[in-house]
Design an enzyme around this catalytic site. Structure first.
Site, PDB file in Angstrom:
ATOM      1  N   TYR A 142       0.842  -1.217   0.000  1.00 12.69           N
ATOM      2  CA  TYR A 142       0.000   0.000   0.000  1.00 12.69           C
ATOM      3  C   TYR A 142       0.870   1.257   0.000  1.00 12.69           C
ATOM      4  CZ  TYR A 142      -3.949   2.967   1.624  1.00 12.69           C
ATOM      5  OH  TYR A 142      -4.918   3.932   1.754  1.00 12.69           O
ATOM      6  N   LYS A 176       0.825   3.989  -2.889  1.00 18.48           N
ATOM      7  CA  LYS A 176       0.435   5.373  -2.610  1.00 18.48           C
ATOM      8  C   LYS A 176       1.584   6.345  -2.855  1.00 18.48           C
ATOM      9  CE  LYS A 176      -3.914   4.750  -1.585  1.00 18.48           C
ATOM     10  NZ  LYS A 176      -4.919   5.156  -2.578  1.00 18.48           N
TER      11      LYS A 176
HETATM   12  N1  LIG Z   1     -10.641   5.747   4.806  1.00 17.13           N
HETATM   13  C1  LIG Z   1      -9.501   6.302   5.149  1.00 17.13           C
HETATM   14  O1  LIG Z   1      -9.291   6.656   6.322  1.00 17.13           O
HETATM   15  C2  LIG Z   1      -8.415   6.543   4.127  1.00 17.13           C
HETATM   16  C3  LIG Z   1      -7.203   7.084   4.557  1.00 17.13           C
HETATM   17  C4  LIG Z   1      -6.215   7.319   3.617  1.00 17.13           C
HETATM   18  C5  LIG Z   1      -6.449   7.033   2.272  1.00 17.13           C
HETATM   19  N2  LIG Z   1      -7.626   6.495   1.883  1.00 17.13           N
HETATM   20  C6  LIG Z   1      -7.811   6.222   0.438  1.00 17.13           C
HETATM   21  O2  LIG Z   1      -9.015   6.808   0.006  1.00 17.13           O
HETATM   22  C7  LIG Z   1      -9.589   6.037  -1.046  1.00 17.13           C
HETATM   23  C8  LIG Z   1     -11.020   5.670  -0.704  1.00 17.13           C
HETATM   24  O3  LIG Z   1     -11.027   4.951   0.518  1.00 17.13           O
HETATM   25  P1  LIG Z   1     -12.375   4.455   1.223  1.00 17.13           P
HETATM   26  O4  LIG Z   1     -12.098   4.385   2.667  1.00 17.13           O
HETATM   27  O5  LIG Z   1     -13.534   5.248   0.740  1.00 17.13           O
HETATM   28  O6  LIG Z   1     -12.457   2.944   0.653  1.00 17.13           O
HETATM   29  P2  LIG Z   1     -13.741   2.056   0.325  1.00 17.13           P
HETATM   30  O7  LIG Z   1     -13.280   0.627   0.388  1.00 17.13           O
HETATM   31  O8  LIG Z   1     -14.910   2.463   1.145  1.00 17.13           O
HETATM   32  O9  LIG Z   1     -14.057   2.423  -1.194  1.00 17.13           O
HETATM   33  C9  LIG Z   1     -13.273   1.997  -2.261  1.00 17.13           C
HETATM   34  C10 LIG Z   1     -14.196   1.565  -3.403  1.00 17.13           C
HETATM   35  O10 LIG Z   1     -13.386   1.162  -4.519  1.00 17.13           O
HETATM   36  C11 LIG Z   1     -14.061   0.115  -5.184  1.00 17.13           C
HETATM   37  N3  LIG Z   1     -13.141  -0.679  -5.983  1.00 17.13           N
HETATM   38  C12 LIG Z   1     -12.262  -1.630  -5.536  1.00 17.13           C
HETATM   39  N4  LIG Z   1     -11.604  -2.151  -6.565  1.00 17.13           N
HETATM   40  C13 LIG Z   1     -12.055  -1.532  -7.683  1.00 17.13           C
HETATM   41  C14 LIG Z   1     -11.725  -1.652  -9.062  1.00 17.13           C
HETATM   42  N5  LIG Z   1     -10.787  -2.524  -9.499  1.00 17.13           N
HETATM   43  N6  LIG Z   1     -12.361  -0.853  -9.947  1.00 17.13           N
HETATM   44  C15 LIG Z   1     -13.300   0.027  -9.513  1.00 17.13           C
HETATM   45  N7  LIG Z   1     -13.645   0.170  -8.234  1.00 17.13           N
HETATM   46  C16 LIG Z   1     -13.021  -0.595  -7.331  1.00 17.13           C
HETATM   47  C17 LIG Z   1     -14.675  -0.715  -4.057  1.00 17.13           C
HETATM   48  O11 LIG Z   1     -15.769  -1.500  -4.533  1.00 17.13           O
HETATM   49  C18 LIG Z   1     -15.084   0.357  -3.045  1.00 17.13           C
HETATM   50  O12 LIG Z   1     -16.453   0.701  -3.152  1.00 17.13           O
HETATM   51  C19 LIG Z   1      -8.665   4.836  -1.237  1.00 17.13           C
HETATM   52  O13 LIG Z   1      -7.767   5.072  -2.288  1.00 17.13           O
HETATM   53  C20 LIG Z   1      -7.944   4.753   0.092  1.00 17.13           C
HETATM   54  O14 LIG Z   1      -6.692   4.117  -0.045  1.00 17.13           O
HETATM   55  C21 LIG Z   1      -8.618   6.238   2.768  1.00 17.13           C
END
Ligand SMILES: NC(=O)c1ccc[n+]([C@@H]2O[C@H](COP(=O)([O-])OP(=O)(O)OC[C@H]3O[C@@H](n4cnc5c(N)ncnc54)[C@H](O)[C@@H]3O)[C@@H](O)[C@H]2O)c1
Length: 246
Positions: A153, A157
């Site tokens: 990851y 990132k």
């Molecule tokens: N939640 C946090 O605290 C946090 C912190 C830092 C970074 N992020 C980043 O933010 C982004 C969103 O995170 P989140 O918490 O909303 O995650 P989440 O898992 O709720 O949403 C991610 C979505 O991506 C979809 N997905 C997965 N593989 C896919 C593919 N091959 N094609 C299309 N869609 C696909 C999934 O079905 C899911 O609905 C991510 O990139 C994550 O790494 C999140």
């Protein structure tokens, strides 16, 4: 209505942060393509946007597959005839310490966050270049600076940060801004499953001493896709309450 007559594609917008972005950008007038491999979640986001008075359509493209991304882009062009904004948001984790990390864990995470962002940018940039206008926002994570058990990851990132800086250079001549948002600890159903001691330790490492919420990320993305940030490109915005690393 800062995004009136604009069209946005948000990947992974059936998920927590992406859904927040879809709601926020549509509130400002943008038509939003809610892309998510999980079509049911994408359709739920569309329902919420429409209920909120906005415009949205959905597609279930797997963003690691160029053929499916092209079909999704064609649907947007057929519906709205233009693409102004791309938010590369889809991402996921498969954590393990180095010795236990499998090839599958590595490939899954790198393909989704890094290759997926590249595939979408490559498919969509031509339509931005044509109109000499575009905003691309890549969602990284504060983890790009390093974190235990996340070598896949972290690498993905950090790659997204590099992609932002490379594409920002290549596309600047076409008036396309490319920026990156690196969220810290955000209060989502996923982070709610963190061990309470880990969560507390991270909150203590955060100068603002609290978790961020979904709207904090959506608002940062909104700023970067609006013309209020038109002289900002190739930047990494930490939306992390001042935390500089996990
Ligand atoms: N939640 C946090 O605290 C946090 C912190 C830092 C970074 N992020 C980043 O933010 C982004 C969103 O995170 P989140 O918490 O909303 O995650 P989440 O898992 O709720 O949403 C991610 C979505 O991506 C979809 N997905 C997965 N593989 C896919 C593919 N091959 N094609 C299309 N869609 C696909 C999934 O079905 C899911 O609905 C991510 O990139 C994550 O790494 C999140």
């Amino acid at each position: 209505m800062r995004l009136q007559n604009k069209v946005a594609i948000i990947t992974g917008a059936g998920g927590d942060l992406g859904r927040g972005m879809a709601l926020r950008l549509s509130e400002e007038g943008a038509g939003v393509m809610v892309n998510d491999k999980n079509l049911q979640r994408a359709q739920e986001t569309v329902r919420l946007v429409v209920e909120n008075g906005g415009r949205a359509i959905s597609h279930g493209a797997d963003i690691t597959r160029a053929v499916e991304v092209k079909e999704m882009v064609d649907q947007v062009l057929k519906e709205w005839g233009q693409i102004d904004i791309l938010v590369n948001n889809a991402g996921d984790i498969r954590d393990a310490l180095l010795q236990n990390m499998t090839d599958e864990d590595w490939d899954f995470v790198i393909d989704l966050s890094l290759k997926g962002s590249f595939v979408c940018a490559r498919a969509i940039a031509p339509y931005m270049i044509e109109r000499r206008y575009g905003k691309i926002v890549n969602i990284s994570s504060l983890a790009y600076k390093g974190n235990f058990g996340q070598s896949n990851y972290v690498s993905a990132k950090a790659g997204v940060v590099g992609l932002t800086q490379a594409l920002g250079l290549e596309l600047a001549r076409y008036n396309i801004n490319v920026n990156c948002v690196a969220p810290g600890l955000i209060d989502t159903p996923k982070t709610a499953t963190l061990d309470s001691k880990v969560r507390e330790r991270l909150i203590q490492k955060t100068p603002l001493r609290r978790m961020g919420d979904i709207k904090d990320i959506a608002n940062a993305v909104l700023f970067l896709v609006s013309d209020e940030s038109k002289y900002i490109t190739r930047q990494i915005i930490h939306v992390s309450g001042g935390m500089e690393g996990f």
